[in-house]
Motif scaffolding. Sequence first.
Motif, PDB file in Angstrom:
ATOM      1  N   UNK A 513      12.201 134.384 -91.526  1.00  0.00           N
ATOM      2  CA  UNK A 513      11.177 134.688 -92.532  1.00  0.00           C
ATOM      3  C   UNK A 513       9.782 134.237 -92.105  1.00  0.00           C
ATOM      4  N   UNK A 514       9.708 133.115 -91.391  1.00  0.00           N
ATOM      5  CA  UNK A 514       8.393 132.610 -90.973  1.00  0.00           C
ATOM      6  C   UNK A 514       7.692 133.581 -90.030  1.00  0.00           C
ATOM      7  N   UNK A 515       8.472 134.228 -89.150  1.00  0.00           N
ATOM      8  CA  UNK A 515       7.860 135.183 -88.234  1.00  0.00           C
ATOM      9  C   UNK A 515       7.284 136.372 -88.995  1.00  0.00           C
ATOM     10  N   UNK A 516       8.014 136.830 -90.015  1.00  0.00           N
ATOM     11  CA  UNK A 516       7.532 137.960 -90.799  1.00  0.00           C
ATOM     12  C   UNK A 516       6.267 137.561 -91.557  1.00  0.00           C
ATOM     13  N   UNK A 517       6.276 136.366 -92.155  1.00  0.00           N
ATOM     14  CA  UNK A 517       5.109 135.911 -92.896  1.00  0.00           C
ATOM     15  C   UNK A 517       3.899 135.767 -91.974  1.00  0.00           C
ATOM     16  N   UNK A 518       4.121 135.218 -90.774  1.00  0.00           N
ATOM     17  CA  UNK A 518       3.012 135.033 -89.829  1.00  0.00           C
ATOM     18  C   UNK A 518       2.430 136.373 -89.405  1.00  0.00           C
ATOM     19  N   UNK A 519       3.295 137.358 -89.148  1.00  0.00           N
ATOM     20  CA  UNK A 519       2.814 138.671 -88.737  1.00  0.00           C
ATOM     21  C   UNK A 519       2.028 139.348 -89.861  1.00  0.00           C
ATOM     22  N   UNK A 520       2.466 139.145 -91.097  1.00  0.00           N
ATOM     23  CA  UNK A 520       1.778 139.791 -92.223  1.00  0.00           C
ATOM     24  C   UNK A 520       0.375 139.240 -92.404  1.00  0.00           C
ATOM     25  N   UNK A 521       0.175 137.970 -92.061  1.00  0.00           N
ATOM     26  CA  UNK A 521      -1.144 137.366 -92.220  1.00  0.00           C
ATOM     27  C   UNK A 521      -2.187 137.982 -91.287  1.00  0.00           C
ATOM     28  N   UNK A 522      -1.704 138.599 -90.204  1.00  0.00           N
ATOM     29  CA  UNK A 522      -2.629 139.236 -89.271  1.00  0.00           C
ATOM     30  C   UNK A 522      -2.924 140.682 -89.646  1.00  0.00           C
ATOM     31  N   UNK A 523      -2.229 141.190 -90.692  1.00  0.00           N
ATOM     32  CA  UNK A 523      -2.379 142.599 -91.069  1.00  0.00           C
ATOM     33  C   UNK A 523      -3.499 142.760 -92.087  1.00  0.00           C
ATOM     34  N   UNK A 524      -4.264 143.821 -91.928  1.00  0.00           N
ATOM     35  CA  UNK A 524      -5.351 144.111 -92.854  1.00  0.00           C
ATOM     36  C   UNK A 524      -4.870 144.881 -94.076  1.00  0.00           C
ATOM     37  N   UNK A 525      -3.714 145.523 -93.981  1.00  0.00           N
ATOM     38  CA  UNK A 525      -3.228 146.365 -95.079  1.00  0.00           C
ATOM     39  C   UNK A 525      -2.168 145.665 -95.922  1.00  0.00           C
ATOM     40  N   UNK A 526      -1.593 144.565 -95.408  1.00  0.00           N
ATOM     41  CA  UNK A 526      -0.629 143.807 -96.203  1.00  0.00           C
ATOM     42  C   UNK A 526      -1.413 142.723 -96.933  1.00  0.00           C
ATOM     43  N   UNK A 527      -1.718 142.982 -98.206  1.00  0.00           N
ATOM     44  CA  UNK A 527      -2.536 142.041 -98.978  1.00  0.00           C
ATOM     45  C   UNK A 527      -1.746 140.799 -99.359  1.00  0.00           C
ATOM     46  N   UNK A 528      -0.493 140.998 -99.725  1.00  0.00           N
ATOM     47  CA  UNK A 528       0.347 139.874-100.145  1.00  0.00           C
ATOM     48  C   UNK A 528       1.760 140.101 -99.626  1.00  0.00           C
ATOM     49  N   UNK A 529       2.426 139.024 -99.226  1.00  0.00           N
ATOM     50  CA  UNK A 529       3.821 139.110 -98.812  1.00  0.00           C
ATOM     51  C   UNK A 529       4.514 137.841 -99.285  1.00  0.00           C
ATOM     52  N   UNK A 530       5.637 138.000 -99.972  1.00  0.00           N
ATOM     53  CA  UNK A 530       6.389 136.838-100.436  1.00  0.00           C
ATOM     54  C   UNK A 530       7.870 137.094-100.238  1.00  0.00           C
ATOM     55  N   UNK A 531       8.577 136.032 -99.857  1.00  0.00           N
ATOM     56  CA  UNK A 531      10.024 136.127 -99.675  1.00  0.00           C
ATOM     57  C   UNK A 531      10.707 135.934-101.015  1.00  0.00           C
ATOM     58  N   UNK A 532      11.603 136.865-101.345  1.00  0.00           N
ATOM     59  CA  UNK A 532      12.311 136.801-102.616  1.00  0.00           C
ATOM     60  C   UNK A 532      13.654 136.108-102.498  1.00  0.00           C
ATOM     61  N   UNK A 533      14.358 136.325-101.391  1.00  0.00           N
ATOM     62  CA  UNK A 533      15.686 135.748-101.247  1.00  0.00           C
ATOM     63  C   UNK A 533      16.108 135.773 -99.788  1.00  0.00           C
ATOM     64  N   UNK A 534      16.995 134.834 -99.450  1.00  0.00           N
ATOM     65  CA  UNK A 534      17.616 134.801 -98.130  1.00  0.00           C
ATOM     66  C   UNK A 534      19.077 135.203 -98.312  1.00  0.00           C
ATOM     67  N   UNK A 535      19.476 136.311 -97.702  1.00  0.00           N
ATOM     68  CA  UNK A 535      20.830 136.829 -97.865  1.00  0.00           C
ATOM     69  C   UNK A 535      21.531 136.875 -96.513  1.00  0.00           C
ATOM     70  N   UNK A 536      22.839 137.100 -96.577  1.00  0.00           N
ATOM     71  CA  UNK A 536      23.591 137.209 -95.320  1.00  0.00           C
ATOM     72  C   UNK A 536      23.077 138.367 -94.476  1.00  0.00           C
ATOM     73  N   UNK A 537      22.604 139.413 -95.143  1.00  0.00           N
ATOM     74  CA  UNK A 537      22.160 140.605 -94.412  1.00  0.00           C
ATOM     75  C   UNK A 537      20.724 140.502 -93.925  1.00  0.00           C
ATOM     76  N   UNK A 538      20.024 139.445 -94.325  1.00  0.00           N
ATOM     77  CA  UNK A 538      18.634 139.298 -93.907  1.00  0.00           C
ATOM     78  C   UNK A 538      17.781 138.703 -95.009  1.00  0.00           C
TER      79      UNK A 538
END
Length: 684
Positions: A513-538
């Motif tokens: 999840x940290x990698x996804x959050x870090x990548x989103x911070x560099x995006x100009x079109x992703x205004x907000x990103x939040x993790x909702x849950x950690x599941x077996x599938x991802x």
Amino acid sequence: MFRTLFNYSTDAVFVEDPRTGEILDVNDTATRQLGYSREELLDLTVADIDTELPTMEDYQAFVTNLKDDGHTTFDGTHRRKDGSTFPVEVNVSYIELDQLERGYVLALSRDVTERKRAEERIRENEAALERLNVGTQELIDAAPEEMRLRTADIAQSVLDVEYAGLWLYDETIGELDEYASRTSPEIDPDTVQLPTNLPDRVWQTFVSDDVDIENDVEGSGRETGTAPLRSRVLVPLGRHGVICVGSTQSDTFDDRLVDLVETVATTVETAWNRADGEANLKQQNAELARVDRLNILIREIDQALVRAETVESIDEAVCEHLAESALFEFAWIGEFDAAGDTVAAREWAGIDGTSLEQLTTSEESVWYESQVITAVRTDEVQVVADTATDPRASSWREAALESGARSCICIPLVYGESIYGVLVVYGRTPQPDERNVDVLSELGETIAHAIHAVETRVTQHTDSVVELTLQTTAEMPLVRLSLETDCVIEFEGAVPRDDGDMTVFFTAKDVSPNEVMAASEQSLVIKELSQLAQQDTGSKFKARLATSTLASKLLEQGATIRSLNIDAGTATAVVELPEAADVREFVEGVKRDVPDLDLLARQSQTRPPDKEQRLQTTFKQRLTPRQQEILQLAYRSGYFESPRVQTGKELSDALDLSQSTFNYHLRGGERKLLAMVFDHDPEA
């Protein structure tokens, strides 16, 4: 393994020597709760941390009783290393191990600070409500002048705050001034210092009729001998004025206390209205009866819309029900011609065709430009409050008054990006109530929804579909995110926002999840990103995007998305279209925004009757777009999980709505869903 399990316990665990009271072993939770290291705790006895057993004699007496019972549970208090204490619930057992020929005391301690706080809040609420009951009796028996004098006293006493003031509205001069105030006995009234901007905030509260909360008041002086308000709440009292309650401490007004302030304000306003006389009470009863008639009318129209099979039957049912109601004089529905920028009546009731033509097509009339067309162009309700005085009605005033119309409301019938006409309703009295406008605005959404459902019902219920497999590497937000994090993304759903952004739900696989959050911070079109849950599938995420997505493009072209996966920067979508759909036109429509889209496969499929699809169709037919948006956002954001992933306040903030408006639409949607289950309709 034992040590790991031991340390993972959420309760503090102590192993004690029953003879000496020495602590023989503890888990990590115990060290965190008490502030000691494990080594420090092993040098202590129970008496060092348990205030209920301060001496060895007390501990020995406790162990003697424990040996007889074998187990006990009690509430106590533990002392931290820094000397502070906290309440605990302790579950203690005496255990004898034959192989060691000795006994042990095993104690499991749970920090119940929050529970105690909750119990204290309940007690405070009960005490406050009891004081409110006493104050209510005073208000019921009070004359209007006495009520004005007692309001501040009652508010301060019930809420137990340092300051309470009543700001009274003078209708003769149109001004709002502090009429009376009350401070707690511990504070000198002359030392209380109000914020400099308080009069402006009080006026804004009175005008907007909204509660105003500020828990960190800036600009309050702190001169020696003064008691500035650091937090305050303003609550309107209808046409009477505003109650202000304040504290000299910051962050005083949590949700519980704000609710109590609103309860006090509601009680005061209700009593005040009662004291104004029987005439006002009769007016309120008449208003309640009118609202009830309006609700009955809307329910009748909703039922007619459910039964309607054609657009013509929808138009006819809506106009007839409105015209037959005692609330309105007549109504008509117009067809919008985008090419000519005109509206022509396609159905009407309560007025004959000749009179309607005179009302709407006068040569010198600017009617279309000022009301009907404006409603269509802006997607907003247009209101002429009084046809006898509103200058916009000058050219059609005579025809309107002759037809008995004293007010007019124009409601655009909009669903998604489509305009299905405009509903024009004429009232029998001037100054239509705002609730009339709100309810009719909701009705307009429902009508447009019903028309859309009728027009698409055949294709939505067909058993034969065309399945298309599409692929693209276009650098859309989620595609770029997949490429940058080298992960697989599975699209789960999307909710459009009123501000043009899109809320998207997806699961990211094979990535932290940290990698996804870090990548989103560099995006100009992703205004907000939040993790909702950690599941077996991802990891499941919610993102707010400032630009269109592949999913939104597919949905805009009328496709049903069966799956949408993104891997290494390549998006593959499997979608379905009705058998009669023009596949080439669909693909070209998507390609206008996604030029490198490739059609990999196309095949016809025959599906058995899909009850889930029928339920989804009914869901879209019965609920307004706003209700669908809020329910889907709440569901996909974990609002219905236990515990909740996101609260109603967080979701209402995300939608830029007040929490009361959010709850209104959420409960309305839930009520309609439950009606689909419990009020069984064989045709549904």
